[in-house]
Scaffold this active site. Structure first.
Site, PDB file in Angstrom:
ATOM      1  N   GLY A  75      -6.372  -2.542   3.749  1.00  0.00           N
ATOM      2  CA  GLY A  75      -7.768  -2.480   3.378  1.00  0.00           C
ATOM      3  C   GLY A  75      -8.261  -3.929   3.318  1.00  0.00           C
ATOM      4  O   GLY A  75      -9.551  -4.017   3.824  1.00  0.00           O
ATOM      5  N   ALA A 204      -3.146   2.619   4.571  1.00  0.00           N
ATOM      6  CA  ALA A 204      -1.994   3.575   4.455  1.00  0.00           C
ATOM      7  C   ALA A 204      -1.554   4.119   3.102  1.00  0.00           C
ATOM      8  O   ALA A 204      -1.390   5.192   2.638  1.00  0.00           O
ATOM      9  CB  ALA A 204      -1.027   3.036   5.497  1.00  0.00           C
ATOM     10  N   HIS A 205      -1.419   3.036   2.379  1.00  0.00           N
ATOM     11  CA  HIS A 205      -0.703   3.257   1.122  1.00  0.00           C
ATOM     12  C   HIS A 205      -1.338   3.824  -0.065  1.00  0.00           C
ATOM     13  O   HIS A 205      -0.872   4.049  -1.111  1.00  0.00           O
ATOM     14  CB  HIS A 205       0.017   1.807   0.686  1.00  0.00           C
ATOM     15  N   CYS A 328      -9.060  -7.539 -21.726  1.00  0.00           N
ATOM     16  CA  CYS A 328      -7.594  -7.964 -22.047  1.00  0.00           C
ATOM     17  C   CYS A 328      -6.597  -7.624 -21.166  1.00  0.00           C
ATOM     18  O   CYS A 328      -5.591  -7.998 -21.013  1.00  0.00           O
ATOM     19  CB  CYS A 328      -7.169  -7.324 -23.458  1.00  0.00           C
TER      20      CYS A 328
END
Lengths: 388, 212
Positions: A75, A204-205, A328
């Site tokens: 991406g 894809a992931h 944080c």
């Protein structure tokens, strides 16, 4: 090391589907030749067939021609190629880009980089639920504008932009429209025969495929220049030896994705939200309040009086993986720019918690998460100076 | 690969000591703010004769290191005289926790600051200030520069929310450039009063909102 956490960080990445892994395996040890033209040797042609098969699956899913799908490393690269590639093609004749303030960093940082190199960028505001104002978009388009880049679904709060309307506005004004659909591809209908999009980022992931593979849909005749030089692969848009195994995995992931999975995600999202509503006081939903305008399986909430990193750490110790928009938690020690961009206070940003589900999660897991969150929120409120 | 915190930090985070509020505290102090993402409040009970801290409690809004440091600093201060407790520093707190990640040191500083401010407040209230310097505008502004403007995440002085103060025979008036009914007005008012009221020569603090 075994991961037995309830994993609710699926907007970051997903578990690779075991069937995807199986589909990929032959492309490491058997069909490993460089994908080449039909006039090459047989091993090369076999790799090419794997590649083309995936390209066809993805093109079919979008209802476009396979020659318009360019595989990338993911991406981030697709967003870079879409924005820098069109900027380069316009060669300074047009130099104005429009995006929103809550885009993924691979869009925002790319735009900021181009600003230092001669581009002008308008960053559109979003409202309290994360939506852009189409009128503001329309007014922002000038003669000099060559690209509008607005994400389909937001990575943190899940808000879905009306890309159909945005595409109409861009089309009327004759400006190219790029959308990052990494988080919505296969989860929401994206018929590019119906909606005119010029550039679309896919990954894809995020959909149970492997990491390191993505694609950019490039509509025919969209002016774009390649960013990487050294060959002619991917229609001369993206040189480099194709990641055939990864691309085959991507195709398999798209093939597996189904409407039932989406319904399952919606069920999980509802189960989690119902659980919070029944069991926890003082929490607010971040992003679209209309659940049909959120990425399926995304819930983002802020619990009053407590800070996010403590919640995340307690949840981790209880075996649940989630994230927060708190400063944080971030590497920059800045609160989430998405939450700040939506006009929220620092406090609400510090308290925001994102739950993103996948089809591998279960309703029982959602109940367990509700119970854990309830206990942790009560404990942290007990020691918070902000309660009462 | 494991979490970036020591076992000791995680222990104190999971089961913090000395948590809560002391209703009839002899002194209290707050450092940080929800806007910064970290806030610690410390309550003290001090033996009037021996000046030993015989009860101390803390409340925390913040991350794991914030909670763990609140827990350890109150452990370290309990039973010490206020003179000795004042000398505690963030390094001792961090060491007692087996170390803190570098980016989290500010949390340890916050807890130490809260303890010191609470002790200073006690001294002011109980006539223990050695050099009785009169409270000047500079002193007031310095103290107010610890009050955070939740809108900006920076203090009220730097963000120009407070531009004018008046000191007149023990009475301080602070003007805040914000509407009376702003969502943060009561919070800011409370913090300003908490910062100024303990000063030894201050009788009364008036906060006036004038952004309407």
């Amino acid at each position: 090391m075994k991961n037995d956490h309830i994993y609710l960080d699926n907007a970051a990445t997903t578990r690779t589907d075991p069937d995807v892994v199986q589909a990929m395996l032959p492309y490491f040890t058997e069909t490993y030749a460089v994908a080449s033209s039909q006039f090459s040797h047989t091993p090369g042609i076999m790799s090419k067939e794997g590649l083309d098969h995936s390209r066809q699956i993805i093109a079919d899913k979008l209802n476009v021609s396979p020659t318009q799908i360019v595989f990338t490393s993911g991406g981030t690269e697709s967003n870079n190629l879409a924005i820098k590639g069109t900027f380069a093609a316009f060669k300074g004749q047009k130099n104005h880009i429009i995006c929103s303030k809550v885009e993924h960093n691979s869009v925002l940082h790319t735009c900021q980089y181009l600003e230092r190199n001669g581009a002008q960028v308008t960053y559109l505001d979003v409202d309290k639920e994360g939506f852009i104002d189409p009128v503001q978009l329309e007014n922002a388009i000038v003669d000099n504008t060559f690209l509008v880049s607005i994400q389909h679904g937001n990575q943190e709060v899940g808000t879905l932009q009306d890309i159909e309307l945005i595409s109409k506005i861009c089309n009327d004004k004759g400006v190219a429209f790029h959308t990052d659909a990494a988080l919505t591809f296969t989860k929401l209908p994206l018929d590019l025969g119906e909606i005119k999009v010029d550039l679309m980022t896919l990954s894809a992931h995020k959909i149970h495929g492997p990491k390191g593979v993505g694609a950019l849909y490039i509509r025919k005749d969209t002016p774009i220049e390649k960013l990487v030089h050294g060959g002619y692969s991917e229609f001369d848009k993206r040189p480099g030896t194709e990641n055939v195994s990864g691309i085959v995995g991507f195709g398999k992931a798209v093939e597996i994705a189904s409407e039932e999975h989406v319904q399952h995600l919606n069920k999980l999202q509802k189960r989690l939200l119902d659980g919070f509503e029944k069991n926890i006081n003082g929490f607010r939903i971040n992003g679209s309040l209309d659940m049909s305008k959120r990425i399926p399986g995304n819930l983002n909430v802020s619990f009053d009086y407590i800070e996010g990193e403590s919640v995340v750490l307690h949840m981790d110790m209880k075996g649940v993986a989630i994230i927060t928009g708190s400063a944080c938690f971030s590497r920059s020690l800045e609160p989430s720019y998405v939450m700040m961009g939506m006009g929220f206070t620092h406090e609400r940003a510090h308290g925001s918690i994102r739950f993103t589900m996948s089809r591998f999660n279960t309703e029982d897991e959602m109940d367990e998460v509700v119970n854990s969150i309830k206990e942790i929120v009560e404990n942290l409120r007990r020691i918070s100076p902000l309660k009462n | 690969m494991s979490l970036p915190y020591t076992k000791k930090v995680l222990e104190h985070f999971k089961h913090p000591h000395n948590v809560g509020k002391i209703e009839d505290a002899d002194a209290q102090a707050t450092e940080g703010s929800p806007a910064c993402g970290d806030m610690v409040k410390i309550y003290l009970k001090v033996d009037a004769d021996s000046k030993v801290i015989d009860d101390i409690k803390f409340e925390s809004y913040g991350c794991a290191s914030n909670i763990a440091t609140g827990s350890i600093i109150t452990d370290l201060a309990l039973g010490k005289t206020i003179e000795d407790a004042k000398k505690l520093n963030w390094k001792e707190a961090a060491n007692a926790l087996g170390g803190l990640p570098a980016v989290k040191v500010h949390c340890a500083v916050l807890a130490v600051d809260a303890l010191r401010t609470a002790i200073t407040n006690y001294e002011h209230k109980h006539g223990l200030v050695l050099e009785k310097k009169p409270t000047t505008e500079a002193v007031v502004i310095k103290r107010l520069s610890r009050v955070i403007n939740p809108l900006a995440g920076l203090d009220v002085v730097k963000t120009k929310l407070v531009q004018e103060v008046k000191i007149e025979s023990g009475n301080i008036t602070v003007w805040v450039e914000m509407p009376t009914h702003h969502q943060f007005s009561s919070n800011i008012k409370e913090e300003i009063i908490e910062r100024l009221e303990p000063l030894w020569d201050v009788e009364h603090v008036e906060v006036i909102f004038r952004g309407d």
